[in-house]
Design an enzyme around this catalytic site. Structure first.
Site: not given
Ligand SMILES: NC(=O)c1ccc[n+]([C@@H]2O[C@H](COP(=O)([O-])OP(=O)(O)OC[C@H]3O[C@@H](n4cnc5c(N)ncnc54)[C@H](OP(=O)(O)O)[C@@H]3O)[C@@H](O)[C@H]2O)c1
Length: 287
Positions: A47, A185
Site C-alpha cells: 500500500i 499483531y
C-alpha cells in the site's frame, strides 16, 4: 493518475459489493497534496509503495521510509518527475535509527505536512508456538506502535506549524471479535489506535487532523503469504490507496468498510458465538 499494475490481479465477485471505493478526483487530490511534504512509512512494498507512486505525479516532496533500501530506490525510479523524492532506510523498531531520521529531517529543514503511518508487520502464531518467542510481541509493538509514536512526536512541532495531517493505516480487525493466533499483531495495532485516539483532541486543537483508516484484507505481500487469503474477498492495494487519498482530501476522521456491521451485529446478538466456534475447532484439532 492510473493505479500501477496490480501484483495480485485476482478479483473476488464480492469485492466491490463489500468494499466499494470511488476513484479519486484528480483535481481535489492535486489541491490537497501540491506543494506539500509527505512522509510515508512502509513505502517499499504494498500500500505504501502504491501511495508513493500515485502522489508522486504532483509537485510534492516525498519522504519514503522503510528498511529495504533497494526497494525504496526502485520505487523512487517509478515516481513521477514532478516530485522531489528522498529515501530513508530506517527500521522503525530501532529507537536510535528513528531518532536519526527525525534529526536528518531537521538538518535538511524538511517539515512534514502529511505523515502517513503505514509501515506494519503482521504475525499469525499459535500460543503453543509462541512460548520461546516473546520477541514477536516486542517487535510487533515496536513496528506497529512505539516506533510510529516516536516518529509522530519527532515531527509533531512541524505538523502543528503546518496544520498538517496524520494518517494511520490500521485494520478493521480492531472492531471484530478477537481471533486466536493474532495476539501480537492485533494488540500492537490496538495500542497505537488508542494512543492516537487519546492524542487526537490535543492534536486537533492545534490544527493537526487525524485520519484513521481501518482497512479490510488487502492483497499485498503481507496478507498473500497466507494461502487461504488468495481467494477471499479483499481490496487491491490500488483501492486501499484510493481510500487513504480520499481520507487526506476530506480530512476524514475514520474510514471503515460498511460490511463490518455484519459481524458486529452478530456479535451483539450472540456475543460468545465466535469464541465458542474457535474453542470447539481448537479442541477438535487436539483430539
Ligand atoms: N494487507 C492487509 O491485508 C492489511 C489489512 C489491514 C491493514 N493493513 C495495514 O496496512 C499497512 C501496510 O501493509 P501492506 O499490506 O502494504 O504490507 P507490506 O506489503 O508487507 O508492506 C509493509 C511495509 O512496512 C514496512 N515495514 C515493515 N517492517 C518495518 C520496520 N521494522 N521498519 C520500517 N518499515 C517496516 C515494509 O518495508 P520493509 O520490509 O522494506 O521494511 C513495507 O514497506 C500495515 O500497517 C498493515 O498493518 C494491511
Amino acid at each position: 493518475m492510473p493505479p500501477s499494475p496490480d501484483k495480485y490481479p485476482y478479483h473476488h465477485p464480492l469485492d466491490s459489493f463489500l468494499f466499494p471505493v470511488r476513484s479519486v478526483n484528480q483535481k481535489k487530490l492535486a489541491e490537497a497534496v501540491s506543494g506539500k511534504t509527505i512522509l510515508i512509512t512502509g513505502a517499499s512494498f504494498g500500500i505504501g509503495a502504491e501511495l508513493a507512486v500515485r502522489i508522486s505525479h504532483y509537485p510534492v516532496t516525498l519522504v519514503l521510509v522503510a528498511r529495504t533500501k533497494e526497494k525504496l530506490e526502485e520505487i523512487k525510479k517509478q515516481c513521477g518527475e514532478k516530485a522531489v523524492v528522498q529515501i530513508y532506510n530506517t527500521d522503525l523498531r530501532d529507537e536510535t535509527a528513528v531518532n536519526e531520521l527525525i534529526t536528518g529531517l531537521k538538518v535538511k529543514e524538511i517539515t512534514v505536512d502529511i505523515l502517513i503511518s503505514n509501515a506494519g508487520h503482521s504475525i499469525y502464531r499459535k500460543l503453543a508456538d509462541s512460548l520461546n518467542r516473546f520477541h514477536d510481541t516486542k517487535r510487533s509493538s515496536a513496528v506497529n506502535f512505539t516506533g510510529p509514536v516516536q516518529l509522530i512526536l519527532g515531527v509533531l512541532p512541524g505538523l502543528t506549524e503546518k496544520k498538517g495531517i496524520v494518517v494511520n493505516v490500521s485494520t478493521v480487525s480492531l472492531f471484530l471479535p478477537h481471533t486466536a493466533g493474532w495476539s501480537a499483531y492485533h494488540s500492537s495495532k490496538a495500542a497505537f489506535d488508542h494512543w492516537l485516539r487519546c492524542a487526537e483532541p490535543e492534536m486537533k486543537a492545534t490544527g493537526v487532523s487525524l485520519c484513521q483508516v481501518y482497512l479490510p484484507l488487502v492483497r499485498t505481500r503481507m496478507s498473500m503469504i497466507v494461502e487461504e487469503n488468495h481467494k477471499r474477498p479483499a481490496m487491491s492495494s490500488a483501492k486501499a490507496a484510493d481510500v487513504i487519498l480520499h481520507s487526506i482530501i476530506r480530512r476524514r476522521r475514520k474510514y471503515r468498510p460498511w460490511c463490518i456491521v455484519i459481524p458486529r451485529i452478530l456479535d451483539i446478538l450472540a456475543p460468545d458465538l465466535w469464541y465458542r466456534i474457535q474453542q470447539n475447532r481448537l479442541k477438535n484439532r487436539k483430539t
